[in-house]
Design a protein around this motif. Structure first.
Motif, short mmCIF file in Angstrom:
data_model
loop_
_atom_site.label_atom_id
_atom_site.label_comp_id
_atom_site.label_asym_id
_atom_site.label_seq_id
_atom_site.Cartn_x
_atom_site.Cartn_y
_atom_site.Cartn_z
N ILE A 109 35.47 23.23 54.87
CA ILE A 109 33.96 23.28 54.45
C ILE A 109 33.33 24.03 53.56
N ALA A 110 34.01 25.41 53.61
CA ALA A 110 33.63 26.38 52.90
C ALA A 110 33.77 26.36 51.53
N LYS A 111 35.19 25.69 51.20
CA LYS A 111 35.46 25.31 49.76
C LYS A 111 34.87 24.26 49.33
N ALA A 112 34.39 23.32 49.97
CA ALA A 112 33.68 21.91 49.63
C ALA A 112 32.34 22.69 49.26
N ASN A 113 31.76 23.55 50.04
CA ASN A 113 30.22 23.98 49.56
C ASN A 113 30.26 24.75 48.41
N ALA A 114 31.55 25.55 47.94
CA ALA A 114 31.55 26.17 46.90
C ALA A 114 31.83 25.31 45.76
N SER A 115 32.39 24.12 46.00
CA SER A 115 32.70 23.14 44.97
C SER A 115 31.52 22.57 44.28
N ASP A 128 41.67 18.93 50.49
CA ASP A 128 41.50 19.74 51.75
C ASP A 128 40.84 19.25 53.07
N LEU A 129 39.61 18.68 52.85
CA LEU A 129 38.55 18.12 53.72
C LEU A 129 39.34 17.00 54.39
N LEU A 130 40.18 16.18 53.59
CA LEU A 130 40.64 15.11 54.25
C LEU A 130 41.96 15.48 55.14
N SER A 131 42.59 16.13 54.59
CA SER A 131 43.84 16.97 55.35
C SER A 131 43.24 17.52 56.64
N SER A 132 42.07 18.16 56.63
CA SER A 132 41.62 18.85 58.12
C SER A 132 40.80 17.87 58.97
N ILE A 133 40.57 16.70 58.36
CA ILE A 133 40.05 15.67 59.37
C ILE A 133 41.22 15.07 59.73
N ARG A 134 42.34 14.81 59.21
CA ARG A 134 43.43 14.09 59.75
C ARG A 134 44.06 15.03 60.90
N ALA A 143 35.16 18.66 65.80
CA ALA A 143 34.50 19.72 65.16
C ALA A 143 34.44 19.62 63.73
N GLY A 144 33.26 19.66 63.17
CA GLY A 144 33.23 19.71 61.50
C GLY A 144 33.41 18.29 61.02
N ILE A 145 34.05 17.47 61.73
CA ILE A 145 34.35 15.98 61.14
C ILE A 145 33.12 15.28 60.34
N VAL A 146 31.83 15.31 60.88
CA VAL A 146 30.68 14.83 60.48
C VAL A 146 30.40 15.44 59.38
N GLY A 147 30.28 16.59 59.29
CA GLY A 147 29.66 17.35 58.08
C GLY A 147 30.76 17.31 57.02
N ALA A 148 32.30 17.18 57.43
CA ALA A 148 33.24 17.03 56.34
C ALA A 148 33.00 15.72 55.46
N LYS A 149 32.84 14.55 56.38
CA LYS A 149 32.73 13.35 55.92
C LYS A 149 31.70 13.41 54.89
N ARG A 150 30.33 13.87 55.47
CA ARG A 150 29.07 14.06 54.22
C ARG A 150 29.54 14.88 53.18
N ASP A 151 30.27 15.75 53.22
CA ASP A 151 30.59 16.56 52.01
C ASP A 151 31.56 15.78 51.07
N ILE A 152 32.46 15.02 51.72
CA ILE A 152 33.28 14.29 50.78
C ILE A 152 32.52 13.26 50.15
N LYS A 153 31.60 12.63 50.73
CA LYS A 153 30.73 11.47 49.88
C LYS A 153 29.96 12.17 48.74
N ARG A 154 29.41 13.37 49.12
CA ARG A 154 28.71 14.24 48.20
C ARG A 154 29.57 14.54 46.89
N LEU A 155 30.77 15.05 47.25
CA LEU A 155 31.85 15.48 45.90
C LEU A 155 32.27 14.19 45.33
#
Length: 340
Positions: A109-115, A128-134, A143-155
């Motif tokens: 999530i931190a890496k996604a925010n930096a990107s 990285d987000l997809l791997s963490s979700i799996r 934990a953090g999956i909802v935010g990770a999916k939202r970040d994936i859409k934005r990325l």
């Protein structure tokens, strides 16, 4: 308790050796009891963390429970306990896996925010987000999956906007090189710029806007040219054949003047401009030679003729001024003609 109750009477009857042995056994039993209670408490704490912290991204609870179990299990083993040991070891392994998964998610999530901030590296951040979700889903974590999916859409949206804008800019470049632009080209690039602006791709938008300005200018020039061509094409009636008196026509037709000159824009004549040395004749001669050569080829450049006239006027003015200066110097030296 039964062993403890026998030690006092045994000591009263002088059974010292038996008392020493019983005391050792009693101490061992107390240690085992303490270790058993500690192990039971550690297992309960670990289970509670695994059950109630699945949606919490922080791994502090897992770290604490892991530390307690990691310290209790050796104590229980040294005390000779076997009951509950497999459960405790399995629980410790699960806690460590959960702790690692949460750490991976937090880092992704931190890496996604930096990107998203840098507008770069979207592919790695998405992977990285997809791997963490799996990894979390295998452990029944949220934990953090909802935010990770939202970040994936934005990325992905940012990445798609950049790729689409790049394609539109390349198409614009091809159109500009071909000197052929359609309204749809301008519309497509404009829409792509708007989408890229939405996702904060400022540098890409600046470059694309420059291409859009060129497309607009070329499209406007095309429209002006088409309008001019349309207005310069009046309707002409089809001529009708008529009987012509050839003898009379030949008598009334003048011969074509083949000595006329063609007006053109010729290259600049080297050394034809005044270089400040006041040698006008040199420049005039060069122009005259170039004009004569062009005339022999049936060509004339009006700018050359204008330049020649200007040089000739400058020469006249210069010569007049020099004559006046010379006369003035003579008058000053001779002290005569000063009144004039």
């Amino acid at each position: 308790d039964r062993l403890n109750s026998t030690i006092v009477p045994a000591r009263f009857y002088g059974l010292d050796d038996q008392v020493v042995e019983a005391t050792k056994v009693l101490k061992g039993l107390k240690d085992v009891k303490k270790a058993g209670k500690a192990l039971h408490s550690a297992i309960a704490t670990g289970r509670d963390v695994l059950l109630n912290s699945t949606g919490i991204l922080s791994d502090n609870n897992e770290e604490e429970a892991t530390a307690i179990l990691a310290a209790t299990i050796p104590w229980a083993q040294n005390s000779g306990l076997t009951h509950g040991m497999p459960i405790a070891k399995a629980l410790l392994g699960q806690l460590r896996r959960v702790e690692k998964a949460k750490e991976h998610m937090a880092l992704a999530i931190a890496k996604a925010n930096a990107s998203l901030t840098a507008k770069a590296g979207e592919t790695d951040a998405i992977n990285d987000l997809l791997s963490s979700i799996r990894e979390e889903q295998r452990l029944n974590l949220t934990a953090g999956i909802v935010g990770a999916k939202r970040d994936i859409k934005r990325l992905r949206a940012t990445q798609l906007a950049r790729e689409d804008l790049s394609d539109m800019v390349e198409k614009a470049r091809v159109r500009l090189n071909a000197r052929s632009v359609r309204k749809q080209d301008v519309s497509d690039l404009n829409a792509s710029i708007a989408e890229a602006s939405r996702w904060g791709l400022r540098r890409e938008v600046e470059m694309a806007t420059s291409q859009l300005d060129r497309l607009d200018a070329l499209l406007e020039a095309q429209a002006d040219l088409e309008g001019a061509m349309a207005s310069a094409s009046p309707h002409r009636d089809v001529p009708h054949a008529a009987k012509i008196n050839q003898t009379q026509a030949e008598a009334n037709t003048s011969e074509f003047d083949r000595t006329a000159l063609q007006v053109v824009d010729l290259p600049e004549v080297p050394g034809s401009h005044d270089d400040g040395d006041r040698d006008f004749e040199e420049h005039i001669q060069r122009l005259n030679r170039s004009i004569a050569k062009a005339k022999s080829m049936g060509l004339v450049d009006p700018d050359m003729l204008v330049q020649l006239g200007q040089l000739q006027e400058l020469q006249v003015v210069w010569n007049t001024m020099q004559a006046a200066v010379t006369a003035g110097e003579v008058a000053v030296n001779s002290k005569s003609g000063l009144s004039e």
